[in-house]
Enzyme design. Structure first.
Site, PDB file in Angstrom:
ATOM      1  N   ASN A   1       1.033  -1.108  -0.004  1.00 43.64           N
ATOM      2  CA  ASN A   1       0.150  -0.124  -0.118  1.00 43.64           C
ATOM      3  C   ASN A   1       1.041   1.304   0.060  1.00 43.64           C
ATOM      4  OD1 ASN A   1      -1.688   2.047   0.525  1.00 43.64           O
ATOM      5  ND2 ASN A   1      -2.349   1.497   2.620  1.00 43.64           N
TER       6      ASN A   1
ATOM      7  N   LYS B   1       0.248   4.037  -0.113  1.00 40.79           N
ATOM      8  CA  LYS B   1      -0.432   5.278   0.604  1.00 40.79           C
ATOM      9  C   LYS B   1      -0.293   6.679  -0.604  1.00 40.79           C
ATOM     10  CE  LYS B   1      -0.270   3.346   4.732  1.00 40.79           C
ATOM     11  NZ  LYS B   1      -0.016   3.412   6.251  1.00 40.79           N
TER      12      LYS B   1
ATOM     13  N   HIS C   1      -9.467   1.449   4.629  1.00 38.50           N
ATOM     14  CA  HIS C   1      -8.210   1.747   5.605  1.00 38.50           C
ATOM     15  C   HIS C   1      -8.814   2.587   6.454  1.00 38.50           C
ATOM     16  CE1 HIS C   1      -4.274   2.710   6.604  1.00 38.50           C
ATOM     17  NE2 HIS C   1      -3.912   1.644   5.921  1.00 38.50           N
TER      18      HIS C   1
ATOM     19  N   GLU D   1      -7.126   4.973   7.808  1.00 37.05           N
ATOM     20  CA  GLU D   1      -6.791   6.402   7.192  1.00 37.05           C
ATOM     21  C   GLU D   1      -7.947   7.148   6.670  1.00 37.05           C
ATOM     22  OE1 GLU D   1      -2.953   5.784   5.527  1.00 37.05           O
ATOM     23  OE2 GLU D   1      -2.114   5.046   7.411  1.00 37.05           O
TER      24      GLU D   1
ATOM     25  N   GLU E   1      -5.880  -4.629  10.461  1.00 41.60           N
ATOM     26  CA  GLU E   1      -4.575  -3.824  10.862  1.00 41.60           C
ATOM     27  C   GLU E   1      -5.124  -3.255  12.147  1.00 41.60           C
ATOM     28  OE1 GLU E   1      -2.368  -2.587   6.834  1.00 41.60           O
ATOM     29  OE2 GLU E   1      -4.339  -1.270   7.100  1.00 41.60           O
TER      30      GLU E   1
ATOM     31  N   GLY F   1       2.357   2.324  10.829  1.00 43.36           N
ATOM     32  CA  GLY F   1       3.311   3.259  10.591  1.00 43.36           C
ATOM     33  C   GLY F   1       4.065   3.737  11.850  1.00 43.36           C
TER      34      GLY F   1
ATOM     35  N   SER G   1       3.223  -2.088  10.430  1.00 48.06           N
ATOM     36  CA  SER G   1       4.614  -2.286  10.285  1.00 48.06           C
ATOM     37  C   SER G   1       5.206  -3.615  10.038  1.00 48.06           C
ATOM     38  CB  SER G   1       4.806  -1.821  11.881  1.00 48.06           C
ATOM     39  OG  SER G   1       4.607  -0.636  12.128  1.00 48.06           O
TER      40      SER G   1
HETATM   41  P1  PGA Z   1       2.692   0.305   7.554  1.00 48.38           P
HETATM   42  O1  PGA Z   1       1.181   0.519   7.054  1.00 48.38           O
HETATM   43  O2  PGA Z   1       3.370  -1.354   6.957  1.00 48.38           O
HETATM   44  O3  PGA Z   1       3.472   1.496   7.262  1.00 48.38           O
HETATM   45  O4  PGA Z   1       2.670   0.244   9.052  1.00 48.38           O
HETATM   46  C1  PGA Z   1       0.262  -0.465   6.953  1.00 48.38           C
HETATM   47  C2  PGA Z   1      -0.995  -0.020   6.329  1.00 48.38           C
HETATM   48  O5  PGA Z   1      -1.510   0.645   6.636  1.00 48.38           O
HETATM   49  O6  PGA Z   1      -1.531  -0.618   5.422  1.00 48.38           O
END
Ligand code: PGA
Length: 248
Positions: A9, A11, A94, A96, A166, A172, A212
């Site tokens: 992803n 983003k 997601h 976010e 998640e 992140g 992560s």
């Molecule tokens: P990350 O993000 O691997 O940077 O923690 C995962 C995601 O939000 O899909």
């Protein structure tokens, strides 16, 4: 058996020029043929990704979509448009998008249905906040999301559905859920699918862990029975690291 799926992803990262460089590198990677590899760049780079990755096994996914096919919806991109480009996956719900863009479970449910009706596969994200986990309410939260986001679906839809668990506190942040905690929740999600949609749906649905994930922890995470893949943000933005993830 379920084919493992590792999805990157991106983003809101990589300009068109930067995406060209990364996609060229990804095109030249030697990636395991036993694992489905997917890259999900921003909309503006989807056509480029399809073009550069043509002839490879790497699939292309989007990070969102609108449920209507076309019309007066300024700023939106429809599933029909993605389908025409040859996009196969769409990340939906997601955290976010839920948090910053106020997407509700009802919105997400409409999007899931639109994606399935066009023959694409949703990667439906769910997961709890830190406060919810600390209050022991992580399963309750995930159940609410799974119930609402998959409302009105049929058992056969789950052949094409990917669920990404998640935990929001692990995205992140460098904090990963322990492989055992991730497995416990992914097993619980499979159980929810079994209760509502039956044995076949539960056996076929693929469940990813996200938050992560990096080359150093992917092997342990992927060793778990109910974890069929990973949705990876940060560590998917570099070709070498992406290849280590896919070749876990
Ligand atoms: P990350 O993000 O691997 O940077 O923690 C995962 C995601 O939000 O899909």
């Amino acid at each position: 058996m379920r084919t493992p799926i590792i999805a990157g992803n991106w983003k809101m990262n990589k300009t068109y020029s930067e995406a060209k460089v990364l996609l060229d590198e990804i095109k030249n990677l030697e990636l395991s043929e036993n694992v489905e590899a997917v890259v999900c760049p921003p909309f503006i780079n989807l056509a480029l990704a399809k073009e550069v990755l043509e002839g490879t096994n790497v699939k292309v996914g989007a990070q969102n979509a609108y449920h209507k096919d076309s019309g007066a919806y300024t700023g939106e991109v429809s599933v029909a448009f993605l389908k025409d480009l040859g996009i196969e996956y769409v990340i939906l719900g997601h955290s976010e998008r839920r948090e910053y863009f106020h997407e509700t479970d009802e919105d997400i449910n409409e999007k899931v249905k639109a994606v399935l009706s066009h023959g694409l596969s949703p990667i439906l994200c769910c997961g709890e906040t830190l406060e919810e986990r600390e209050a022991g309410k992580e399963k309750e939260k995930v159940k609410i999301q799974i119930d609402a986001d998959f409302e009105g679906l049929e058992a056969k839809d789950f052949e094409n559905i990917v669920i990404a668990y998640e935990p929001i506190w692990a995205i992140g942040t460098g904090k990963t859920a322990s492989a055992d905690d991730a497995e416990e929740m992914c097993g619980y999600i499979r159980e929810l699918v079994r209760e509502k949609f039956g044995e076949d749906a539960a056996n076929k649905v693929r469940i990813q862990y996200g938050g992560s994930v990096k080359p150093q922890n992917v092997t342990e995470i992927m060793s778990k029975e109910n974890i069929d893949g990973a949705l990876v943000g940060g560590a998917s933005l570099e070709a070498e690291s992406f290849s280590k993830l896919v070749n876990y």
